[in-house]
Design an enzyme around this catalytic site. Structure first.
Site, mmCIF file in Angstrom:
data_model
loop_
_atom_site.group_PDB
_atom_site.id
_atom_site.type_symbol
_atom_site.label_atom_id
_atom_site.label_comp_id
_atom_site.label_asym_id
_atom_site.label_seq_id
_atom_site.Cartn_x
_atom_site.Cartn_y
_atom_site.Cartn_z
ATOM 1 C CG ASP A 1 -2.115 0.862 1.105
ATOM 2 O OD1 ASP A 1 -3.227 0.313 1.012
ATOM 3 O OD2 ASP A 1 -1.965 2.113 1.088
ATOM 4 C CD GLU B 1 -14.217 -10.275 -2.261
ATOM 5 O OE1 GLU B 1 -13.259 -10.896 -2.738
ATOM 6 O OE2 GLU B 1 -15.177 -10.851 -1.701
ATOM 7 C CG PHE B 2 -19.628 -10.640 -5.096
ATOM 8 C CD1 PHE B 2 -20.486 -9.768 -5.745
ATOM 9 C CD2 PHE B 2 -18.816 -11.468 -5.857
ATOM 10 C CE1 PHE B 2 -20.550 -9.721 -7.136
ATOM 11 C CE2 PHE B 2 -18.873 -11.437 -7.253
ATOM 12 C CZ PHE B 2 -19.738 -10.563 -7.891
ATOM 13 N N GLY C 1 -35.607 0.620 6.448
ATOM 14 C CA GLY C 1 -34.728 1.308 7.397
ATOM 15 C C GLY C 1 -34.444 2.736 6.985
ATOM 16 C CB CYS D 1 -20.157 -1.089 -1.959
ATOM 17 S SG CYS D 1 -18.516 -1.669 -1.518
#
Ligand code: NAD
Length: 431
Positions: free
Chosen positions: A30, A151-152, A253, A260
């Site tokens: 990173d 990615e999930f 809600g 995301c």
């Protein structure tokens, strides 16, 4: 096989440690040196259940390491997962500048075959740009493949989601890339959907847009319930038991948030417009979500008459339970609106206090638990359904509040019980 992760955030760190746990040697890189120093000194930059233990275990067995030297990460690995952020720009499009920068560093430093995998969420055709960038800047004549592997995982259950996914999607353009990715994910014993890169890119945007649509659908329905006196929880159950619909993501809600859904929805709308086929239905999904936050503020006004100078206790700041992530959290937007109305805000979240302090500073009062928050408050607004907020001593709370009012932003409380105790109660689509 050696693997590098570039971008050690929620996705990169979880991906890196999970692959290391599967027995692969992983180097996580990173450009945030502070983050890398923290990780190298045993710290964990994010809150995620089970993450700290797993990182410690994988560092100890020598399979996981961290560096701020991106070039080294490129040189020492065969497979490189790009996991950098792709935040929204002002026009809603995804900012892909970090993806480009990383692609360039990969190109300039590759000295053998590399499989370059986009794991960040990106609009369709990003893979084409990654390939073009690598071809433009590569200094040695090495072969490479690009691939997409969206990615999930969900924050709050990220490790579990990575290890037991519903499916793995890989977008590839060569048998070699397909073989490597299937080998990497082999131990997970899950259905692998193989398509081309563009297909994989669209699958990710389509999945998040569909889930956001379900949430906005049930939120819009909750407003119809509010007007008519129907109970949204019962309506959602009745609708969701239909297997063609299913019960997931049918909880009304305060609106969706996080890093995301809002961003990916915007990016999908933007790319659809660029491609000449505007996906206008998704604009309505966004609009309903924005409206939902205003409805929470309006409900607070309905409960308290004048908000100015009233004290409001906020339970939950993170956009969902089990995470410290407050990016696009509805709680933060709603707090800002309540502050504009002149309210005094006291807040508590089990994990997101530090991040909230960085974002809201001195504008609100930070408390140590639900009881301190409720003391002298005129109303409690439940924003995030953490377990800590489910079992509370309402008798104690009743005695310390200025006025007994609960706005249940996640519909988790027994309204009858609260009313019996003398609380004013409002839910989202239920009374
Ligand atoms: P994040 O902001 O937590 O992490 C991104 C990391 O990349 C940061 O540590 C940053 O310092 C680093 N970085 C940025 N530019 C870099 C560069 N040029 N070189 C090296 N490192 C660099 O983001 P995240 O939540 O992990 O998301 C990453 C991507 O994954 C995004 O595209 C996001 O949409 C997607 N995604 C996120 C989630 C989620 O739940 N957070 C789930 C699925 C997909």
């Amino acid at each position: 096989m050696k693997l590098s992760i570039i971008g050690v955030g929620y996705v990169g760190l979880v991906t890196g440690v999970c692959f290391a746990n599967l027995g692969i040697e992983v180097l996580c890189a990173d450009n945030d040196e502070k983050k890398i120093d923290l990780l190298n000194n045993g710290g964990i930059p994010i809150y995620e259940p089970g993450l700290e233990e797993l990182v410690k275990k994988c560092i100890a067995n020598g399979r996981l390491a961290f560096t701020s030297d991106i070039k080294k990460a490129v040189k020492t690995s065969e497979v490189i997962f790009i996991c950098v952020g792709t935040p929204p720009r002002d026009d809603g499009s995804a900012d892909l500048s970090e993806i480009e920068k990383v692609s360039k560093v990969i190109a300039e430093n590759m000295d053998s075959y590399k499989l370059v995998v986009e794991k960040s969420t990106v609009p369709v055709e990003t893979g084409e740009w990654v390939k073009k960038t690598i071809n433009t800047f590569k200094s040695k004549n090495c072969e490479f493949d690009a691939a997409s592997n969206p990615e999930f995982l969900r924050e709050g259950s990220a490790i579990e989601d990575f290890m037991k996914p519903d499916r793995i999607v890989i977008g590839v353009e060569s048998k070699k890339a397909e073989k490597i990715l299937k080998e990497l994910y082999g131990p997970l014993d899950t259905k692998i959907v193989v398509t081309n890169i563009k297909g994989a890119e669209i699958i990710k945007h389509a999945s998040n847009s569909f889930l956001a649509t379900k949430i906005s659908f049930i939120n819009a329905l909750s407003n119809i319930c509010d007007k008519t006196g129907a109970d949204i929880n019962a309506v959602a159950e009745g609708v969701g038991l239909d297997k063609r619909i299913n019960k997931h993501f049918l909880k009304a809600g305060v609106g969706f948030g996080g890093s995301c859904f809002p961003k990916d929805l915007k990016a999908f709308i933007h790319i659809s417009e660029t491609l000449g086929h505007p996906f206008d239905m998704l604009k309505e999904v966004e609009k309903i979500n924005e409206m939902q936050k205003d409805i929470v503020v309006r409900k607070a006004i309905d409960m308290l008459w004048n908000i100015k100078d009233k004290t409001i206790a906020i339970w939950g700041l993170a956009f969902k339970p089990n995470t410290d992530d407050i990016r696009s959290s509805p709680a933060i937007d709603i707090i800002e609106s309540l502050l504009k109305e002149g309210a005094k805000i006291k807040a508590f979240d089990p994990a997101a206090m530090e991040k909230a302090k960085n974002r809201l500073g001195e504008k609100i009062i930070y408390c140590k638990d639900v009881y301190e928050t409720a003391e002298d408050a005129d109303c409690i607004i439940l924003m995030t359904e953490w377990n800590e907020f489910k079992e509370v001593n309402w008798n104690k709370i009743k005695n310390i509040m200025a006025q007994c009012a609960v706005l249940d932003g996640r519909n988790i409380y027994d309204s009858e019980k609260l009313k019996e105790l003398g609380f004013k109660y409002m839910g989202m689509g239920r009374r």
